[in-house]
Motif scaffolding. Structure first.
Motif, PDB file in Angstrom:
ATOM      1  N   ASP A  77      -7.592  -1.914   4.142  1.00 33.60           N
ATOM      2  CA  ASP A  77      -6.257  -1.417   4.506  1.00 33.60           C
ATOM      3  C   ASP A  77      -6.031  -1.369   6.011  1.00 33.60           C
ATOM      4  O   ASP A  77      -5.277  -0.533   6.506  1.00 33.60           O
ATOM      5  CB  ASP A  77      -6.030  -0.019   3.903  1.00 33.60           C
ATOM      6  CG  ASP A  77      -6.105  -0.017   2.394  1.00 33.60           C
ATOM      7  OD1 ASP A  77      -5.760  -1.045   1.785  1.00 33.60           O
ATOM      8  OD2 ASP A  77      -6.521   1.008   1.812  1.00 33.60           O
ATOM      9  N   ALA A  78      -6.669  -2.286   6.731  1.00 31.47           N
ATOM     10  CA  ALA A  78      -6.598  -2.260   8.192  1.00 31.47           C
ATOM     11  C   ALA A  78      -5.834  -3.438   8.775  1.00 31.47           C
ATOM     12  O   ALA A  78      -5.762  -3.576  10.000  1.00 31.47           O
ATOM     13  CB  ALA A  78      -8.005  -2.223   8.786  1.00 31.47           C
ATOM     14  N   TYR A 135      -8.102   8.653   5.977  1.00 30.44           N
ATOM     15  CA  TYR A 135      -8.640   8.000   4.790  1.00 30.44           C
ATOM     16  C   TYR A 135      -8.377   8.808   3.524  1.00 30.44           C
ATOM     17  O   TYR A 135      -8.304  10.037   3.546  1.00 30.44           O
ATOM     18  CB  TYR A 135     -10.137   7.731   4.987  1.00 30.44           C
ATOM     19  CG  TYR A 135     -10.358   6.722   6.084  1.00 30.44           C
ATOM     20  CD1 TYR A 135     -10.329   5.362   5.821  1.00 30.44           C
ATOM     21  CD2 TYR A 135     -10.514   7.136   7.408  1.00 30.44           C
ATOM     22  CE1 TYR A 135     -10.477   4.431   6.840  1.00 30.44           C
ATOM     23  CE2 TYR A 135     -10.659   6.214   8.434  1.00 30.44           C
ATOM     24  CZ  TYR A 135     -10.642   4.858   8.146  1.00 30.44           C
ATOM     25  OH  TYR A 135     -10.768   3.948   9.159  1.00 30.44           O
ATOM     26  N   ARG A 181      -5.560   5.246   4.518  1.00 31.43           N
ATOM     27  CA  ARG A 181      -6.187   4.044   3.991  1.00 31.43           C
ATOM     28  C   ARG A 181      -7.109   4.449   2.840  1.00 31.43           C
ATOM     29  O   ARG A 181      -7.755   5.479   2.898  1.00 31.43           O
ATOM     30  CB  ARG A 181      -7.020   3.352   5.071  1.00 31.43           C
ATOM     31  CG  ARG A 181      -6.235   2.868   6.274  1.00 31.43           C
ATOM     32  CD  ARG A 181      -7.191   2.338   7.338  1.00 31.43           C
ATOM     33  NE  ARG A 181      -6.497   1.809   8.511  1.00 31.43           N
ATOM     34  CZ  ARG A 181      -7.122   1.382   9.608  1.00 31.43           C
ATOM     35  NH1 ARG A 181      -8.440   1.416   9.663  1.00 31.43           N
ATOM     36  NH2 ARG A 181      -6.416   0.910  10.629  1.00 31.43           N
ATOM     37  N   HIS A 209       0.853  -1.198   0.000  1.00 30.65           N
ATOM     38  CA  HIS A 209       0.000   0.000   0.000  1.00 30.65           C
ATOM     39  C   HIS A 209       0.885   1.242   0.000  1.00 30.65           C
ATOM     40  O   HIS A 209       1.893   1.295   0.714  1.00 30.65           O
ATOM     41  CB  HIS A 209      -0.893   0.003   1.244  1.00 30.65           C
ATOM     42  CG  HIS A 209      -1.889   1.125   1.268  1.00 30.65           C
ATOM     43  ND1 HIS A 209      -3.005   1.149   0.464  1.00 30.65           N
ATOM     44  CD2 HIS A 209      -1.924   2.257   2.011  1.00 30.65           C
ATOM     45  CE1 HIS A 209      -3.694   2.255   0.709  1.00 30.65           C
ATOM     46  NE2 HIS A 209      -3.055   2.946   1.640  1.00 30.65           N
ATOM     47  N   LEU A 263       0.775   3.413   6.639  1.00 27.59           N
ATOM     48  CA  LEU A 263      -0.405   3.022   7.411  1.00 27.59           C
ATOM     49  C   LEU A 263      -0.141   3.140   8.914  1.00 27.59           C
ATOM     50  O   LEU A 263       0.993   2.954   9.351  1.00 27.59           O
ATOM     51  CB  LEU A 263      -0.793   1.587   7.046  1.00 27.59           C
ATOM     52  CG  LEU A 263      -1.341   1.417   5.626  1.00 27.59           C
ATOM     53  CD1 LEU A 263      -1.480  -0.061   5.280  1.00 27.59           C
ATOM     54  CD2 LEU A 263      -2.684   2.128   5.455  1.00 27.59           C
ATOM     55  N   PRO A 264      -1.163   3.527   9.687  1.00 25.85           N
ATOM     56  CA  PRO A 264      -2.582   3.591   9.331  1.00 25.85           C
ATOM     57  C   PRO A 264      -3.043   4.887   8.655  1.00 25.85           C
ATOM     58  O   PRO A 264      -4.238   5.055   8.439  1.00 25.85           O
ATOM     59  CB  PRO A 264      -3.264   3.434  10.683  1.00 25.85           C
ATOM     60  CG  PRO A 264      -2.309   4.075  11.654  1.00 25.85           C
ATOM     61  CD  PRO A 264      -0.941   3.711  11.147  1.00 25.85           C
ATOM     62  N   ALA A 297      -5.977   6.236  12.267  1.00 31.31           N
ATOM     63  CA  ALA A 297      -6.230   6.059  10.833  1.00 31.31           C
ATOM     64  C   ALA A 297      -6.800   7.323  10.198  1.00 31.31           C
ATOM     65  O   ALA A 297      -7.608   8.032  10.806  1.00 31.31           O
ATOM     66  CB  ALA A 297      -7.180   4.895  10.612  1.00 31.31           C
TER      67      ALA A 297
END
Length: 310
Positions: free
Chosen positions: A142-143, A199, A114, A106, A110-111, A197
């Motif tokens: 994506d967790a 986004y 996402r 990815h 991360l986190p 997280a």
């Protein structure tokens, strides 16, 4: 290792090449061809084109989890599945199909970020650092547990397209290291902190509409982050004006949206500072430098951008 590669975009191509050089890639899975361009002709994904050049077996199911697709994956008797920018969620029966599971590359740390467009939103939101992460694929997007990460600075003038090209081979190296260490059993997966997280949703055309009340630096970050698509745009005399190139300016004091000729192009007032437009494209016209645009369209004394009457 015996491997399956699942991916679609140009960003995934270096990872496919790296895996084909190091591992036994028994199947490449990518999205179906899609209509593209003005003629809406079918265009093959970048991964499909490269897989064909490498002589690899290819599948393009409508949904990767459908029974026929799953049976084909299972028949590979793979040790690991690598996923890079595929564009679909991977169902549980595929995630648990191989002894090393599904490893996802990815393009964010991360986190943070996402989602579908992490590099674009990192630049739009003014980040100065990003990177690539390998993780276990889980039920939530994506967790999954983090395996490895690699950081990089974002250049002050770097665009999302430039950053993706630079990070793609970095991600490929990280993916190979991850697979090596999985085989050696030297990796300790780390759960993500969901509270930290952020986004990065799929980009939409309306994300490119300029809000001139924002600081010039923020609008410049949006130009860089939304390259090549959807780009940023405003309105000039009720017609869409695409802004291809611009930079924050100095020495001007203009109201937000107010436009004025500038030695380097077209200066536009922002919430703070000005943005100097250097290359533009008026709806229905060709792309051109802002000085050429101004020679064809003389500005009124109170000319303002961003006003569109429906």
């Amino acid at each position: 290792m015996r491997a399956i590669f699942i991916g679609t975009p140009e960003f995934a191509v270096p990872s496919l090449e790296a895996m084909a050089n190091r591992h036994d890639v028994r199947l490449v899975v990518t999205q179906p061809d899609r209509p593209a361009g003005r003629g809406r002709k079918l265009k093959a994904p970048a991964v499909k084109r490269r897989a064909a050049e490498l002589g690899l077996t290819l599948a393009q199911p409508r949904r990767v989890g459908e029974d026929e697709s799953f049976a084909r994956l299972a028949a590979c008797h793979a040790d690991v599945i690598a996923v890079v920018g595929y564009g679909q969620m991977i169902p549980k029966r595929i995630r648990v199909l191989t002894r090393h599971g599904c490893v996802n590359l990815h393009s964010s740390l991360l986190p943070k970020y996402r989602g579908a467009a992490p590099l674009s939103w990192a630049i739009v939101r003014g980040e100065r650092e990003t990177g690539v992460t390998t993780m276990r694929i889980s039920r939530k997007m994506d967790a999954g547990d983090i395996l490895l990460r690699r950081r990089t600075k974002i250049g002050r003038s770097e665009r999302a397209s430039d950053l993706a090209r630079r990070l793609a081979p970095v991600g490929a190296d990280l993916l190979l290291e991850t697979l090596d260490r999985l085989e050696e059993r030297t990796l300790q997966p780390t759960p993500q902190d969901d509270a930290a997280a952020t986004y990065a949703p799929m980009l939409r055309r309306k994300d490119g509409l300029v809000d001139w009340s924002l600081p010039a630096a923020s609008i410049y970050d949006r130009l860089r982050g939304l390259d090549p698509w959807p780009g940023i745009h405003t309105f000039f005399r009720n017609r869409r004006l695409r802004i291809w190139d611009a930079a924050p300016g100095e020495g001007e004091d203009l109201e937000p949206g107010r436009a004025k000729a500038h030695r380097e192009g077209l200066a536009v007032g922002c919430g703070s500072g000005t943005l100097v437009l250097k290359e533009v494209q008026l709806e229905g016209r060709r792309r051109m430098g802002a000085p050429a645009f101004l020679r064809g369209w003389r500005l009124a004394p109170d000319e303002a951008l961003g006003k569109c009457k429906n």
